[in-house]
Scaffold this motif. Structure first.
Motif, PDB file in Angstrom:
ATOM      1  N   UNK A  13      48.093  43.894  34.421  1.00 55.04           N
ATOM      2  CA  UNK A  13      46.816  44.201  36.070  1.00 55.04           C
ATOM      3  C   UNK A  13      45.496  43.490  35.531  1.00 55.04           C
ATOM      4  N   UNK A  14      45.109  42.787  36.565  1.00 54.83           N
ATOM      5  CA  UNK A  14      44.479  41.777  36.558  1.00 54.83           C
ATOM      6  C   UNK A  14      42.749  42.309  37.591  1.00 54.83           C
ATOM      7  N   UNK A  15      41.880  42.104  36.538  1.00 52.49           N
ATOM      8  CA  UNK A  15      40.509  42.167  37.229  1.00 52.49           C
ATOM      9  C   UNK A  15      39.193  41.421  36.633  1.00 52.49           C
ATOM     10  N   UNK A  16      38.556  41.574  37.991  1.00 48.98           N
ATOM     11  CA  UNK A  16      37.321  40.815  37.450  1.00 48.98           C
ATOM     12  C   UNK A  16      35.407  41.688  37.700  1.00 48.98           C
ATOM     13  N   UNK A  17      35.369  41.542  36.134  1.00 48.04           N
ATOM     14  CA  UNK A  17      34.671  43.289  35.940  1.00 48.04           C
ATOM     15  C   UNK A  17      33.722  42.938  36.537  1.00 48.04           C
ATOM     16  N   UNK A  18      33.016  41.519  37.322  1.00 49.95           N
ATOM     17  CA  UNK A  18      31.965  41.006  37.560  1.00 49.95           C
ATOM     18  C   UNK A  18      32.298  41.669  39.007  1.00 49.95           C
ATOM     19  N   UNK A  19      33.525  42.365  39.671  1.00 49.38           N
ATOM     20  CA  UNK A  19      33.327  42.450  40.511  1.00 49.38           C
ATOM     21  C   UNK A  19      32.826  43.917  41.304  1.00 49.38           C
ATOM     22  N   UNK A  20      32.239  44.095  42.351  1.00 51.58           N
ATOM     23  CA  UNK A  20      31.511  45.470  42.574  1.00 51.58           C
ATOM     24  C   UNK A  20      33.381  45.952  42.814  1.00 51.58           C
ATOM     25  N   UNK A  21      32.692  47.763  42.632  1.00 53.03           N
ATOM     26  CA  UNK A  21      33.485  48.826  42.239  1.00 53.03           C
ATOM     27  C   UNK A  21      34.960  47.825  41.518  1.00 53.03           C
TER      28      UNK A  21
ATOM     29  N   UNK B  71      41.697  44.805  41.729  1.00 51.40           N
ATOM     30  CA  UNK B  71      42.721  44.890  41.569  1.00 51.40           C
ATOM     31  C   UNK B  71      43.764  44.016  41.818  1.00 51.40           C
ATOM     32  N   UNK B  72      44.751  42.630  40.775  1.00 55.27           N
ATOM     33  CA  UNK B  72      45.528  42.720  40.855  1.00 55.27           C
ATOM     34  C   UNK B  72      46.718  42.449  40.266  1.00 55.27           C
TER      35      UNK B  72
ATOM     36  N   UNK C  36      45.370  44.172  45.591  1.00 54.18           N
ATOM     37  CA  UNK C  36      44.470  45.524  45.543  1.00 54.18           C
ATOM     38  C   UNK C  36      42.580  45.711  46.047  1.00 54.18           C
ATOM     39  N   UNK C  37      42.435  46.235  47.302  1.00 55.25           N
ATOM     40  CA  UNK C  37      41.057  46.835  47.606  1.00 55.25           C
ATOM     41  C   UNK C  37      40.373  47.266  46.455  1.00 55.25           C
ATOM     42  N   UNK C  38      39.091  47.839  46.456  1.00 52.88           N
ATOM     43  CA  UNK C  38      38.616  48.702  45.670  1.00 52.88           C
ATOM     44  C   UNK C  38      39.108  50.095  46.008  1.00 52.88           C
ATOM     45  N   UNK C  39      40.375  50.273  45.603  1.00 50.97           N
ATOM     46  CA  UNK C  39      40.276  51.991  44.901  1.00 50.97           C
ATOM     47  C   UNK C  39      40.577  52.970  44.828  1.00 50.97           C
ATOM     48  N   UNK C  40      40.675  53.967  44.135  1.00 51.67           N
ATOM     49  CA  UNK C  40      39.881  54.585  43.279  1.00 51.67           C
ATOM     50  C   UNK C  40      41.124  54.323  41.777  1.00 51.67           C
TER      51      UNK C  40
END
Length: 401
Positions: free
Chosen positions: A346-354, A364-365, A376-380
């Protein structure tokens, strides 16, 4: 979902018109949709529209008894496999939370024994109001599933969280709800969460910004879907989900030993914790007193838990890791997945808003071992936890390892 009986409750928010698309989509999938509207909802969309789409009589009045052989609201409640309130206004959420039954829809909520899903939609300030949030929390504590609103442009001109999700997304969530019930029954999860702390002296330590929200959401989702969960958690302010076996740790070394001690029994390993890569080489037994000049602290590597899990896991175990990055997201995540013998990352860029730490949302991707990418776009984080587990399920069934 074919043959399921779903009560579609529609309340008086402006998004009520979108319920027509939900009713139509569910009906096309073979669902018997019983629409119940509040009086306010009829001001936005006429009952006749929902009657044509659902092919059932639409109820508004509690005393609208079309069949003398049964009491309508009890009969409908008894036969329901699911209640979906979409949209759910602040007023209706308050009534549901406090057991007020002054119309057909609120009365049915007190009579049903089936699961309940609510999709709140309202002005961003209303949604964030303390009273609304407390009512939602109360409903969640009773087992009501909440589909959180999304961020976007609202009808009254505001922009923020409160927007009704797209009807197709809600239908997909309902479908996943039926498909996912107890789909991990008999599976044992080993999940790590939260941050580790590496002491310098009795009053200081090195740590990171992880709150444990993603790992705890995954543990909760796994429990709800029938799994057995061991949750190995670093320091966090969260309460563990009911039903998990909690193992509390502080340092990376403690987490390593806890993971190794429980690894062999796990079917699915999810390493969501943010573990320190380095720790102070010297730990002072007394408080280090300030002095003139700089304080140079020599750091040493901690054991790479993910690398050790990847070495030791067997062919029947499924291993999911996380990759928090600030650049070259996909490249770095794929390199980590391969090096540490993961089945999915599960990859995510912590600088991305949300996205990232200290938030209730993430962006995440998912990357599988075969290289498939699912973004996936910004989700809970709670919704993403379900999406992650659904992908794990499909990977296990498809044996795309």
């Amino acid at each position: 979902m074919k043959g399921k009986n779903i009560i579609l409750g529609i309340t008086g928010g402006i998004a009520a018109y979108k319920a027509a698309s939900i009713a139509s989509a569910l009906t096309k999938k073979g669902v018997n949709v019983q629409v119940i509207m509040t009086e306010s909802a009829t001001k936005i969309i006429p009952p006749l529209t929902l009657q044509v789409l659902s092919k059932n009589h639409v109820y508004v009045d509690t005393f609208d008894e079309t069949n003398p052989n049964v009491v309508a609201h009890i009969n409908i409640a008894d036969n329901a496999d699911l209640v979906l309130i979409a949209p759910a206004t602040a007023n209706f959420i308050a009534k549901a939370a406090h057991g007020i039954a002054d119309d057909m829809l609120s009365t049915i909520l007190l009579a049903v024994t089936s699961p309940i899903i609510m999709a709140p939609a309202m002005n961003v300030n209303m949604y964030n109001h303390q009273t609304v949030q407390e009512n939602i929390k109360l409903l969640k504590s009773r087992g009501v599933h909440i589909i959180e609103p999304v961020e976007g442009y609202l009808a009254e001109g505001y922009s923020g969280k409160g927007r009704f999700p797209e009807p197709d997304d809600i239908v997909q969530m309902v479908e996943e709800f039926f498909n996912n019930r107890n789909d991990f029954e008999g599976k044992k999860f080993l999940i790590t969460a939260g941050a580790t702390r590496e002491p310098v002296d009795p009053v200081r330590f090195f740590t990171n910004r992880s709150t444990g929200k993603m790992g705890y959401a995954l543990a909760e989702a796994a429990i709800k879907r029938g799994g057995e969960v061991i949750l190995i958690s670093g320091k966090t302010n969260l309460n563990p989900p009911a039903g998990v076996k909690l193992i509390s740790v502080e340092t990376a070394e403690e987490m390593y030993h806890a993971v190794m001690n429980n690894l062999s029994d796990a079917d699915i390993i999810i390493k969501a914790a943010a573990v320190a890569d380095y720790r102070p080489k010297t730990v002072y037994q007394e408080k280090f007193k300030k002095q003139e000049g700089p304080w140079i602290i020599e750091m040493e590597r901690t054991t790479d838990i993910a690398l050790e899990v990847g070495k030791r896991k067997n062919e029947n175990q499924f291993f999911i890791g996380f990759s928090a990055e600030t650049s070259d997201l996909i490249i770095n995540a794929k390199r980590k997945l391969e090096k540490k013998n993961m089945d999915m990352i599960v990859a995510n860029n912590v600088l991305t808003e949300g996205a990232g730490f200290e938030q209730d949302t993430n962006v995440i991707t998912l990357i599988t071992k075969s290289g498939k990418e699912i973004s996936y776009p910004k989700l809970s984080k709670k919704e993403l936890a379900d999406r992650i587990l659904s992908t794990v399920k499909s990977q296990l069934e498809g044996k795309e390892r």
